[in-house]
Scaffold this motif. Sequence first.
Motif, PDB file in Angstrom:
ATOM      1  N   ALA A   1       3.460   5.602  -5.716  1.00 43.51           N
ATOM      2  CA  ALA A   1       3.236   5.783  -7.316  1.00 43.51           C
ATOM      3  C   ALA A   1       2.043   6.790  -7.683  1.00 43.51           C
ATOM      4  CB  ALA A   1       2.935   4.289  -7.731  1.00 43.51           C
ATOM      5  N   ARG A   2       1.167   6.612  -6.619  1.00 46.36           N
ATOM      6  CA  ARG A   2      -0.264   7.580  -7.038  1.00 46.36           C
ATOM      7  C   ARG A   2       0.097   9.074  -6.992  1.00 46.36           C
ATOM      8  NH1 ARG A   2      -5.502   6.598  -3.239  1.00 46.36           N
ATOM      9  NH2 ARG A   2      -4.159   7.577  -1.707  1.00 46.36           N
ATOM     10  N   ASN A   3       1.128   9.315  -5.915  1.00 49.44           N
ATOM     11  CA  ASN A   3       1.485  10.684  -5.634  1.00 49.44           C
ATOM     12  C   ASN A   3       2.199  11.126  -6.757  1.00 49.44           C
ATOM     13  OD1 ASN A   3       0.243  11.044  -3.236  1.00 49.44           O
ATOM     14  ND2 ASN A   3       2.104  10.239  -1.986  1.00 49.44           N
ATOM     15  N   GLU A   4       3.003  10.322  -7.297  1.00 51.81           N
ATOM     16  CA  GLU A   4       3.743  10.299  -8.689  1.00 51.81           C
ATOM     17  C   GLU A   4       2.941  10.997  -9.739  1.00 51.81           C
ATOM     18  OE1 GLU A   4       7.211   8.245 -10.659  1.00 51.81           O
ATOM     19  OE2 GLU A   4       7.402   7.897  -8.693  1.00 51.81           O
ATOM     20  N   ALA A   5       2.022  10.017  -9.931  1.00 56.14           N
ATOM     21  CA  ALA A   5       1.048  10.245 -10.959  1.00 56.14           C
ATOM     22  C   ALA A   5       0.151  11.567 -10.699  1.00 56.14           C
ATOM     23  CB  ALA A   5      -0.034   8.913 -10.962  1.00 56.14           C
TER      24      ALA A   5
ATOM     25  N   VAL B   1       0.836  -1.263   0.113  1.00 56.71           N
ATOM     26  CA  VAL B   1      -0.034  -0.050  -0.027  1.00 56.71           C
ATOM     27  C   VAL B   1       0.968   1.312  -0.016  1.00 56.71           C
ATOM     28  CG1 VAL B   1      -1.544   1.366   1.250  1.00 56.71           C
ATOM     29  CG2 VAL B   1      -2.092  -1.277   1.061  1.00 56.71           C
ATOM     30  N   GLU B   2       2.041   1.234   0.830  1.00 58.05           N
ATOM     31  CA  GLU B   2       2.950   2.371   0.906  1.00 58.05           C
ATOM     32  C   GLU B   2       3.519   2.627  -0.476  1.00 58.05           C
ATOM     33  OE1 GLU B   2       3.084   4.606   3.648  1.00 58.05           O
ATOM     34  OE2 GLU B   2       1.599   3.147   4.397  1.00 58.05           O
ATOM     35  N   THR B   3       3.768   1.685  -1.112  1.00 56.00           N
ATOM     36  CA  THR B   3       4.639   1.651  -2.402  1.00 56.00           C
ATOM     37  C   THR B   3       3.391   2.158  -3.526  1.00 56.00           C
ATOM     38  OG1 THR B   3       5.862  -0.292  -1.799  1.00 56.00           O
ATOM     39  CG2 THR B   3       5.823   0.218  -4.291  1.00 56.00           C
ATOM     40  N   LEU B   4       2.390   1.643  -3.559  1.00 55.10           N
ATOM     41  CA  LEU B   4       1.421   2.359  -4.296  1.00 55.10           C
ATOM     42  C   LEU B   4       0.872   3.563  -4.118  1.00 55.10           C
ATOM     43  CD1 LEU B   4      -1.004  -1.003  -4.666  1.00 55.10           C
ATOM     44  CD2 LEU B   4       0.178   0.097  -6.486  1.00 55.10           C
ATOM     45  N   LYS B   5       1.087   3.895  -2.818  1.00 62.30           N
ATOM     46  CA  LYS B   5       0.520   5.304  -2.564  1.00 62.30           C
ATOM     47  C   LYS B   5       1.752   6.439  -3.117  1.00 62.30           C
ATOM     48  CE  LYS B   5      -2.697   4.708   1.281  1.00 62.30           C
ATOM     49  NZ  LYS B   5      -3.037   4.609   2.576  1.00 62.30           N
TER      50      LYS B   5
ATOM     51  N   VAL C   1      -4.007   2.822  -9.992  1.00 62.91           N
ATOM     52  CA  VAL C   1      -3.132   2.527  -8.763  1.00 62.91           C
ATOM     53  C   VAL C   1      -4.310   2.658  -7.627  1.00 62.91           C
ATOM     54  CG1 VAL C   1      -1.612   3.602  -7.129  1.00 62.91           C
ATOM     55  CG2 VAL C   1      -1.060   3.219  -9.726  1.00 62.91           C
ATOM     56  N   SER C   2      -5.263   3.784  -7.579  1.00 65.09           N
ATOM     57  CA  SER C   2      -6.228   3.841  -6.716  1.00 65.09           C
ATOM     58  C   SER C   2      -7.090   2.698  -6.500  1.00 65.09           C
ATOM     59  CB  SER C   2      -7.086   5.270  -6.932  1.00 65.09           C
ATOM     60  OG  SER C   2      -6.301   6.314  -7.022  1.00 65.09           O
TER      61      SER C   2
ATOM     62  N   VAL D   1      -8.581  -2.088  -2.905  1.00 68.33           N
ATOM     63  CA  VAL D   1      -8.588  -3.588  -2.489  1.00 68.33           C
ATOM     64  C   VAL D   1      -7.627  -3.806  -1.392  1.00 68.33           C
ATOM     65  CG1 VAL D   1      -8.148  -5.729  -3.752  1.00 68.33           C
ATOM     66  CG2 VAL D   1      -9.346  -3.977  -4.831  1.00 68.33           C
ATOM     67  N   LEU D   2      -6.493  -3.541  -1.466  1.00 70.16           N
ATOM     68  CA  LEU D   2      -5.475  -3.664  -0.399  1.00 70.16           C
ATOM     69  C   LEU D   2      -5.848  -3.252   0.830  1.00 70.16           C
ATOM     70  CD1 LEU D   2      -2.026  -3.395  -2.592  1.00 70.16           C
ATOM     71  CD2 LEU D   2      -3.071  -5.594  -1.447  1.00 70.16           C
ATOM     72  N   ASP D   3      -6.354  -1.891   0.788  1.00 74.92           N
ATOM     73  CA  ASP D   3      -6.701  -1.356   2.208  1.00 74.92           C
ATOM     74  C   ASP D   3      -7.798  -2.029   3.050  1.00 74.92           C
ATOM     75  OD1 ASP D   3      -5.320   0.770   2.470  1.00 74.92           O
ATOM     76  OD2 ASP D   3      -6.809   2.341   1.410  1.00 74.92           O
TER      77      ASP D   3
END
Length: 435
Positions: A51-55, A45-49, A79-80, A85-87
């Motif tokens: 990536a979302r910030n980057e996007a 989740v941290e990694t995806l968050k 990504v969201s 799902v992971l949350d």
Amino acid sequence: MLDMKYLRKNSVEAAERLKARGVDKAQLDELLDLDQNRRQTIQEVETLKAARNEASDKIAYAKRNKQDATQAITEMQSVSAKIKVLDKQQTELDLKVKELAAHLPNLAANDVPVGKDEESNVEQRKWEPITEGQPRIQKTKPEWLKAHYEIGEALGILDFERGAKVSGARFLYYVGDGARLERAVYNFMLDEHRTEGYTEMITPIVVNDEAMFGTGQYPKFQDDAYRVEGLNQTYIPTAEVPLTNYYSGETIPAEDLPIKFTALSPSFRKEAGAAGKDTRGLIRLHQFNKVEMVKFTKPSQSYQELESMTKNAENILQKLALPYHVIMLSTGDMGFSAAKTYDVEVWMPQQEVYREISSVSNTEDFQARRMHITYRDDNEQLQLVHTLNGSGLAVGRTVAAILENYQNEDGSVTIPEVLRPYMQGQEKLVATPHH
């Protein structure tokens, strides 16, 4: 609650120590596997968050420069969706980990005897009065010796029949001198503990589910509790619950430790696992009075305070001149939350056995972790306190021990000297007519 960091880092040692408490290794393995999944999910989740910030930054940049942001938006939506799902997965894993961890008992202190049950308990010391005329353990039991409930009924001071009529089995009325004796016993106990530095409290006798979870009664022993229908509330099984939860969610100033509380309260227990055991008399009731002692200490003080709390319980019996012994409970006989327990058992001459009258335990940081009770150490770091509890004593069992140990051949009962001031100087219980 056990420290998850400790369980992760010392899984082999933890499995061995939990085995001594009757816990199967598979239970610990399941918890550690779920915990690992949970931590991996958090990482994902941290990694995806990130990536979302980057996007999100790319979209903002594209819009500022009037460029096409379609690809970055699609990327962010994808990504969201994954994060969502992971949350959900993480929330479910959090609950499962908490539920499994909540069923693990405390680890026993290193000097606790390992064993399956009471057979492995170890006697620490014995005490008998030395003054002439005080109760002693007789080598031969006199023929006239009666059980406490027979004495109580003959004197008209304990009415089990009407208790059962009004409330059901294992309830009673204390009548006349019986009620006065019970009151004398608990007032004497409270006065003694006050002189020993305990702060006297009167607590609520109904608590919420969080409080029951905090001291370790829930979730494991929910079936033994008297619950308030339709509400998440329970009638207390011991004043330990409201006393220990007094500081739940709080940081206690280090200079205030140790803190010592005492309280008289009624205690309510279904005694579901005790069918057919001690069904007669005052030993195992659904409602009984108990004077409780609770302490909050720094970890470095807790075992010293355990010894002193045990002595506080013993002091009551010595002043009442009742023979007793102290035993250290084995890993298989200890309560769920305890790291080390001493039972004080009083001599019951009619059955010719010692019966538990006080249980004094150090739970170390097991309860404090559940209740989030902390203090700041010398480096201003938050640390969990250690909590201790003990009966000082179970009042009905003390009355039973007085009736049996102080009974006379003529059916009367001598009142222990220390209780006489609480009974207007009365020296004996004798049969008196009442309505």
